[in-house]
Design a protein around this motif. Structure first.
Motif, PDB file in Angstrom:
ATOM      1  N   ASP A  41       0.876  -1.178   0.000  1.00  0.00           N
ATOM      2  CA  ASP A  41       0.000   0.000   0.000  1.00  0.00           C
ATOM      3  C   ASP A  41       0.910   1.224   0.000  1.00  0.00           C
ATOM      4  N   GLY A  42       1.554   1.435  -1.124  1.00  0.00           N
ATOM      5  CA  GLY A  42       2.526   2.521  -1.234  1.00  0.00           C
ATOM      6  C   GLY A  42       3.874   2.128  -0.675  1.00  0.00           C
ATOM      7  N   LYS A  43       3.902   1.049   0.079  1.00  0.00           N
ATOM      8  CA  LYS A  43       5.149   0.483   0.610  1.00  0.00           C
ATOM      9  C   LYS A  43       4.937  -1.023   0.753  1.00  0.00           C
ATOM     10  N   LEU A  44       6.016  -1.728   0.966  1.00  0.00           N
ATOM     11  CA  LEU A  44       5.922  -3.183   1.125  1.00  0.00           C
ATOM     12  C   LEU A  44       6.021  -3.528   2.610  1.00  0.00           C
ATOM     13  N   THR A  45       5.074  -4.336   3.090  1.00  0.00           N
ATOM     14  CA  THR A  45       5.147  -4.776   4.488  1.00  0.00           C
ATOM     15  C   THR A  45       5.175  -6.302   4.519  1.00  0.00           C
ATOM     16  N   VAL A  46       6.172  -6.850   5.188  1.00  0.00           N
ATOM     17  CA  VAL A  46       6.291  -8.309   5.330  1.00  0.00           C
ATOM     18  C   VAL A  46       6.143  -8.645   6.803  1.00  0.00           C
ATOM     19  N   ARG A  47       5.177  -9.493   7.119  1.00  0.00           N
ATOM     20  CA  ARG A  47       4.982  -9.898   8.520  1.00  0.00           C
ATOM     21  C   ARG A  47       5.236 -11.392   8.632  1.00  0.00           C
ATOM     22  N   VAL A  48       6.002 -11.788   9.623  1.00  0.00           N
ATOM     23  CA  VAL A  48       6.358 -13.204   9.757  1.00  0.00           C
ATOM     24  C   VAL A  48       5.689 -13.780  10.994  1.00  0.00           C
ATOM     25  N   ARG A  49       5.042 -14.911  10.751  1.00  0.00           N
ATOM     26  CA  ARG A  49       4.299 -15.544  11.843  1.00  0.00           C
ATOM     27  C   ARG A  49       5.068 -16.738  12.396  1.00  0.00           C
ATOM     28  N   GLU A  50       5.776 -17.404  11.510  1.00  0.00           N
ATOM     29  CA  GLU A  50       6.533 -18.605  11.908  1.00  0.00           C
ATOM     30  C   GLU A  50       7.732 -18.723  10.976  1.00  0.00           C
ATOM     31  N   GLY A  51       8.847 -19.246  11.421  1.00  0.00           N
ATOM     32  CA  GLY A  51      10.035 -19.404  10.578  1.00  0.00           C
ATOM     33  C   GLY A  51      10.695 -18.067  10.295  1.00  0.00           C
TER      34      GLY A  51
END
Lengths: 203, 338
Positions: free
Chosen positions: B204-214
């Motif tokens: 959304d105008g930027k990249l967001t990466v969220r990690v739940r596991e690993g």
């Protein structure tokens, strides 16, 4: 049935031309049936059934050009599956589960009579027999998958014919006629299973 | 959900038969529905048989080409200049499927060179095709390597290959099933590669990466960042990659859990179902006592779950299994119903 074989032949032609959707249709329509076919004969050993069904499909795929449409595709695939079951059992020194003749048993006779004569009733003690379930499942496994689907939707899910027609993408009249053929095929397959006859070609 | 029951005798009235086919109906109901092969078995066999089929189809195409070549030797001489590109085309399987739709909800469109069509569960997404979810649309796909790819509403994803997808807008979630490097999500702001994980990527105008596991690796040009479970990376234009903490369950992830492909529960113990729920929700599974755990192992589920939220399926499955549950501090505690 001629039409069914025509569509099987067309499916094989599309697979040979490399059409991905044809392969998916082929796999979806047949893997479940072959797996169950093998499972019953491998004493409910899921791992063995997977190995055998997969090997049968791989072998059949190699021989696709030899499919002439003289029998239903599923029946043709079952011949590969039987061969793979024998090879698997030979290699591991196991005996496949056989469906020997059970016809002479009184409860089987009662069941066959009830299937032939609608006025006969099936007693609960017959229905509760484990062996009966195995025979019914084996008979269902002998049917082309779309017959099995139609019977299951109609009698287990209680689907109206219109819904079956929708799922089968055909008219209600065609679905009704398919159900009639599926019932006849089931009676025939069940009788053959009870008498220990080898699988015959189903239309 | 339909036909969910455990393996104890049912007091439910027998459904109406067909009248004239009563015996046949009774026989079929006695045997019950045919069991589908477990998903893992089906997937393994699918991959093996597909490989064999592709080999056969490719060899056949080549053989046909050779036969045609001999018969048309003179014409082939003229066409010699075009042979390399022709051979490349012959070696590329047409309609190469890279993922399969497991769940489609609301408006989901597939755009290909032949136009746009509505996506349906069971159909394939081919290399080069794009899928677009509308305001009410969600989709869950099974990638060729067995990874689950879930696409939130108002997103656009292009299938590049079996292992790479281009996120053009919106949000996706990947569950690699514990495998490493299975799926790469590419964006204009950077590319992410999983290291055995569950993660989400949104634009959304930027990249967001969220990690739940690993773990997940984010690569933007020469810049690389590794995020672990509970971390979030943000990559905005002309700004260094930023790192923050993020919860591993709750509203940020619920949309993905609700899109989980239905658990194939027929013939499986209730315990497997509970473990699956906890995997999807990132909860810890606990049993109130040994009796509850033994009951969850012994109860065999039958039937199928239709598209429904995970919370609703949990209520329905446990209600028919004689088990109850409570959720506190992201722990699902299961006990036997009094």
């Amino acid at each position: 049935m001629r039409d069914a074989f025509d569509s099987d032949r067309a499916l094989v032609r599309r697979m040979l031309s490399g059409e991905e959707r044809a392969f998916e249709q082929f796999f979806e329509a047949n893997f479940g049936g072959l797996y169950r076919f093998a499972l019953l004969r491998m004493g409910n050993d899921g791992e063995a059934a997977e190995e055998v069904a997969q090997a049968a499909l791989c072998a059949a795929v190699k021989k696709l050009t030899t499919y002439r449409g003289e029998a239903a595709l599923f029946t043709w695939l079952c011949t590969f599956c039987r061969h793979e079951i024998s090879a698997f059992c030979r290699k591991r020194k196991r005996a496949p589960v056989s469906f020997g003749s059970a016809e002479e048993q009184p409860w089987i006779r009662e069941t066959l009579d009830a299937l032939e004569d609608e006025s006969s009733r099936l007693p609960d003690e017959v229905l509760s027999r484990k062996e009966l379930k195995a025979l019914v499942r084996e008979a269902l496994n002998r049917l082309p998958p779309h017959y099995g689907d139609a019977l299951e939707w109609k009698y287990i899910e209680n689907c109206p014919v219109n819904e079956i027609a929708k799922r089968m993408k055909m008219s209600p009249k065609a679905a009704e006629s398919l159900l009639t053929r599926a019932r006849d095929a089931f009676r025939e397959a069940f009788t053959a299973t009870c008498s220990g006859e080898p699988e015959t070609e189903m239309e | 959900m339909r036909n969910v029951k455990h393996n104890q005798p049912s007091d439910a009235p027998e459904p109406p038969g067909d009248g004239e086919n009563e015996a046949l109906a009774k026989l079929l109901r006695t045997a019950g529905p045919r069991l589908d092969p477990p998903r893992e078995r089906r997937e393994r066999a699918y991959a093996a048989v597909r490989r064999e089929w592709q080999r056969v189809a490719k060899a056949r195409r080549k053989r046909r080409y050779i036969v045609w070549g001999i018969a048309s030797a003179a014409a082939a001489m003229v066409a010699l200049a075009f042979l390399p590109s022709l051979m490349r085309r012959l070696n590329t399987p047409p309609d190469r499927a890279v993922a399969k739709f497991e769940r489609v909800e609301g408006g989901v469109k597939i755009a290909s060179k032949d136009g746009t069509r509505d996506a349906k569960a069971g159909e394939s997404l081919l290399a080069g095709e794009s899928l677009q979810t509308l305001k009410d649309g969600h989709a869950a796909l099974l990638a060729s390597g067995g990874e689950s790819l879930r696409v939130d509403a108002e997103a656009k994803v292009r299938a590049l290959s079996e292992t790479a997808f281009q996120l053009e807008s919106g949000r996706v979630y990947v569950d690699s099933g514990g495998k490493t490097g299975g799926v790469e999500i590419r964006t204009d702001f950077g590319n992410t590669k999983d290291i055995g994980t569950q993660f989400s990527v949104s634009l959304d105008g930027k990249l967001t990466v969220r990690v739940r596991e690993g773990k997940v690796e984010l690569k933007r040009g020469d810049e690389k960042a590794l995020a672990a479970a509970g971390e979030e990376l943000t990559a905005a234009p002309k700004v260094a990659i930023a790192r923050a903490q993020v919860p591993v369950n709750g509203p940020l992830w619920d949309w993905a859990a609700d899109l989980a492909p239905a658990f194939k529960m027929d013939g499986k113990p209730a315990k497997s179902y509970l473990e699956w729920v906890c995997h999807e929700k990132a909860w810890t599974l606990k049993y109130a006592d040994a009796k509850a755990e033994a009951a969850a192992s012994a109860i065999v589920l039958h039937g199928a779950l239709e598209s429904t939220s995970l919370d609703a399926s949990l209520d329905a499955v446990l209600a028919v299994s004689g088990l109850s549950y409570r959720i506190k501090d992201n722990t699902l505690t299961v006990s036997q119903t009094e």
